[in-house]
Design a protein around this motif. Structure first.
Motif, PDB file in Angstrom:
ATOM      1  N   GLU A 285       0.806  -1.212   0.000  1.00  0.00           N
ATOM      2  CA  GLU A 285       0.000   0.000   0.000  1.00  0.00           C
ATOM      3  C   GLU A 285       0.844   1.269   0.000  1.00  0.00           C
ATOM      4  O   GLU A 285       0.520   2.253  -0.674  1.00  0.00           O
ATOM      5  CB  GLU A 285      -0.968   0.023   1.191  1.00  0.00           C
ATOM      6  N   LYS A 286       1.955   1.251   0.757  1.00  0.00           N
ATOM      7  CA  LYS A 286       2.796   2.451   0.864  1.00  0.00           C
ATOM      8  C   LYS A 286       3.400   2.833  -0.488  1.00  0.00           C
ATOM      9  O   LYS A 286       3.301   3.982  -0.911  1.00  0.00           O
ATOM     10  CB  LYS A 286       3.904   2.237   1.895  1.00  0.00           C
ATOM     11  N   ILE A 287       4.005   1.879  -1.169  1.00  0.00           N
ATOM     12  CA  ILE A 287       4.630   2.194  -2.454  1.00  0.00           C
ATOM     13  C   ILE A 287       3.583   2.498  -3.519  1.00  0.00           C
ATOM     14  O   ILE A 287       3.803   3.340  -4.388  1.00  0.00           O
ATOM     15  CB  ILE A 287       5.612   1.090  -2.918  1.00  0.00           C
ATOM     16  N   ILE A 288       2.427   1.858  -3.420  1.00  0.00           N
ATOM     17  CA  ILE A 288       1.342   2.166  -4.363  1.00  0.00           C
ATOM     18  C   ILE A 288       0.900   3.609  -4.179  1.00  0.00           C
ATOM     19  O   ILE A 288       0.695   4.337  -5.162  1.00  0.00           O
ATOM     20  CB  ILE A 288       0.162   1.185  -4.184  1.00  0.00           C
ATOM     21  N   LYS A 289       0.780   4.056  -2.936  1.00  0.00           N
ATOM     22  CA  LYS A 289       0.397   5.452  -2.654  1.00  0.00           C
ATOM     23  C   LYS A 289       1.456   6.419  -3.190  1.00  0.00           C
ATOM     24  O   LYS A 289       1.120   7.443  -3.791  1.00  0.00           O
ATOM     25  CB  LYS A 289       0.215   5.624  -1.146  1.00  0.00           C
ATOM     26  N   GLU A 290       2.736   6.078  -3.003  1.00  0.00           N
ATOM     27  CA  GLU A 290       3.819   6.922  -3.520  1.00  0.00           C
ATOM     28  C   GLU A 290       3.748   7.012  -5.045  1.00  0.00           C
ATOM     29  O   GLU A 290       3.899   8.097  -5.623  1.00  0.00           O
ATOM     30  CB  GLU A 290       5.178   6.359  -3.101  1.00  0.00           C
ATOM     31  N   ILE A 291       3.508   5.888  -5.692  1.00  0.00           N
ATOM     32  CA  ILE A 291       3.404   5.847  -7.155  1.00  0.00           C
ATOM     33  C   ILE A 291       2.223   6.700  -7.626  1.00  0.00           C
ATOM     34  O   ILE A 291       2.333   7.448  -8.602  1.00  0.00           O
ATOM     35  CB  ILE A 291       3.287   4.387  -7.643  1.00  0.00           C
ATOM     36  N   GLN A 292       1.106   6.616  -6.913  1.00  0.00           N
ATOM     37  CA  GLN A 292      -0.063   7.414  -7.280  1.00  0.00           C
ATOM     38  C   GLN A 292       0.242   8.905  -7.160  1.00  0.00           C
ATOM     39  O   GLN A 292      -0.150   9.697  -8.027  1.00  0.00           O
ATOM     40  CB  GLN A 292      -1.253   7.053  -6.389  1.00  0.00           C
ATOM     41  N   GLU A 293       0.940   9.310  -6.099  1.00  0.00           N
ATOM     42  CA  GLU A 293       1.275  10.725  -5.901  1.00  0.00           C
ATOM     43  C   GLU A 293       2.217  11.233  -6.988  1.00  0.00           C
ATOM     44  O   GLU A 293       2.009  12.317  -7.534  1.00  0.00           O
ATOM     45  CB  GLU A 293       1.912  10.938  -4.518  1.00  0.00           C
ATOM     46  N   ILE A 294       3.241  10.454  -7.293  1.00  0.00           N
ATOM     47  CA  ILE A 294       4.183  10.862  -8.342  1.00  0.00           C
ATOM     48  C   ILE A 294       3.457  10.946  -9.687  1.00  0.00           C
ATOM     49  O   ILE A 294       3.662  11.890 -10.450  1.00  0.00           O
ATOM     50  CB  ILE A 294       5.383   9.892  -8.422  1.00  0.00           C
ATOM     51  N   SER A 295       2.587   9.982  -9.956  1.00  0.00           N
ATOM     52  CA  SER A 295       1.816   9.989 -11.205  1.00  0.00           C
ATOM     53  C   SER A 295       0.933  11.222 -11.300  1.00  0.00           C
ATOM     54  O   SER A 295       0.829  11.852 -12.366  1.00  0.00           O
ATOM     55  CB  SER A 295       0.947   8.736 -11.310  1.00  0.00           C
ATOM     56  N   LYS A 296       0.290  11.571 -10.179  1.00  0.00           N
ATOM     57  CA  LYS A 296      -0.575  12.749 -10.160  1.00  0.00           C
ATOM     58  C   LYS A 296       0.244  14.017 -10.419  1.00  0.00           C
ATOM     59  O   LYS A 296      -0.174  14.885 -11.193  1.00  0.00           O
ATOM     60  CB  LYS A 296      -1.303  12.830  -8.819  1.00  0.00           C
ATOM     61  N   ASN A 297       1.416  14.111  -9.809  1.00  0.00           N
ATOM     62  CA  ASN A 297       2.283  15.270 -10.030  1.00  0.00           C
ATOM     63  C   ASN A 297       2.765  15.340 -11.477  1.00  0.00           C
ATOM     64  O   ASN A 297       2.809  16.418 -12.072  1.00  0.00           O
ATOM     65  CB  ASN A 297       3.485  15.231  -9.083  1.00  0.00           C
ATOM     66  N   ASN A 298       3.119  14.186 -12.039  1.00  0.00           N
ATOM     67  CA  ASN A 298       3.555  14.152 -13.437  1.00  0.00           C
ATOM     68  C   ASN A 298       2.434  14.588 -14.372  1.00  0.00           C
ATOM     69  O   ASN A 298       2.679  15.293 -15.351  1.00  0.00           O
ATOM     70  CB  ASN A 298       4.054  12.755 -13.813  1.00  0.00           C
ATOM     71  N   MET A 299       1.226  14.182 -14.073  1.00  0.00           N
ATOM     72  CA  MET A 299       0.085  14.588 -14.895  1.00  0.00           C
ATOM     73  C   MET A 299      -0.112  16.102 -14.821  1.00  0.00           C
ATOM     74  O   MET A 299      -0.356  16.760 -15.834  1.00  0.00           O
ATOM     75  CB  MET A 299      -1.185  13.863 -14.445  1.00  0.00           C
ATOM     76  N   ALA A 300       0.014  16.670 -13.631  1.00  0.00           N
ATOM     77  CA  ALA A 300      -0.138  18.116 -13.471  1.00  0.00           C
ATOM     78  C   ALA A 300       0.951  18.865 -14.242  1.00  0.00           C
ATOM     79  O   ALA A 300       0.672  19.881 -14.893  1.00  0.00           O
ATOM     80  CB  ALA A 300      -0.102  18.486 -11.988  1.00  0.00           C
ATOM     81  N   LEU A 301       2.179  18.375 -14.184  1.00  0.00           N
ATOM     82  CA  LEU A 301       3.270  18.994 -14.938  1.00  0.00           C
ATOM     83  C   LEU A 301       3.017  18.915 -16.445  1.00  0.00           C
ATOM     84  O   LEU A 301       3.243  19.876 -17.175  1.00  0.00           O
ATOM     85  CB  LEU A 301       4.600  18.322 -14.608  1.00  0.00           C
ATOM     86  N   THR A 302       2.544  17.772 -16.891  1.00  0.00           N
ATOM     87  CA  THR A 302       2.249  17.588 -18.312  1.00  0.00           C
ATOM     88  C   THR A 302       1.150  18.547 -18.764  1.00  0.00           C
ATOM     89  O   THR A 302       1.254  19.187 -19.820  1.00  0.00           O
ATOM     90  CB  THR A 302       1.828  16.130 -18.592  1.00  0.00           C
ATOM     91  N   GLN A 303       0.107  18.679 -17.962  1.00  0.00           N
ATOM     92  CA  GLN A 303      -0.986  19.599 -18.306  1.00  0.00           C
ATOM     93  C   GLN A 303      -0.500  21.044 -18.328  1.00  0.00           C
ATOM     94  O   GLN A 303      -0.904  21.816 -19.195  1.00  0.00           O
ATOM     95  CB  GLN A 303      -2.145  19.423 -17.333  1.00  0.00           C
ATOM     96  N   ALA A 304       0.382  21.403 -17.398  1.00  0.00           N
ATOM     97  CA  ALA A 304       0.930  22.758 -17.379  1.00  0.00           C
ATOM     98  C   ALA A 304       1.752  23.021 -18.635  1.00  0.00           C
ATOM     99  O   ALA A 304       1.648  24.100 -19.239  1.00  0.00           O
ATOM    100  CB  ALA A 304       1.780  22.967 -16.128  1.00  0.00           C
TER     101      ALA A 304
END
Length: 119
Positions: A63-82
C-alpha cells in the motif's frame, strides 16, 4: 511470480516515474528529453502489463509504495498539463485565432496574435 517480483516491479515503476518527472520538466526546452520520455512511457507500459497479470489480493502489503506511485503519477500529470497549457498559449499568441460564432450565431472576431498586431 511472487512478492519479490511485485516489489521489484513497483520499485522500477517508481524509479521510472521519477525520471519521467525530470524529463517532463526538461521536455519543454529539449527535444532529446521528449525522445527519452517516449522510451520511459513504453517501459512503464510494460511494467503495468506485467502487474496486470496479478490478482488484487497479491498487492496486499504494498500500500505504501502504491500510494507513492499514485502521488508521483498525479504530479507528473499536473506537470504535463501545465506544459500543454503553456504550449497552447504560445501558439495562441503566435497564430491568429480563427473567427468563431457567438451564441447568437454571429461571427465573433477573436483578439489578434503577436504576428498580426501592428507595430
Amino acid at each position: 511470480m511472487g512478492k519479490q517480483e511485485i516489489q521489484e516491479l513497483f520499485e522500477k515503476l517508481k524509479e521510472l516515474l521519477l525520471i519521467e518527472k525530470d524529463l517532463i520538466i526538461k521536455a519543454i526546452n529539449d527535444s532529446h528529453s521528449v525522445d527519452k520520455l517516449n522510451k520511459i512511457v513504453e517501459e512503464k507500459r510494460e511494467i503495468l502489463f506485467k502487474l496486470a497479470n496479478y490478482n488484487p489480493e497479491d498487492f496486499k502489503g504494498f500500500e505504501k509504495i502504491i500510494k507513492e506511485i499514485q502521488e508521483i503519477s498525479k504530479n507528473n500529470m499536473a506537470l504535463t498539463q501545465a506544459n500543454l497549457k503553456f504550449i497552447e498559449s504560445v501558439f495562441d499568441s503566435i497564430f491568429e485565432n480563427a473567427a468563431t460564432y457567438s451564441t447568437e450565431g454571429e461571427i465573433k472576431k477573436q483578439s489578434s496574435s503577436i504576428i498580426n498586431k501592428k507595430a
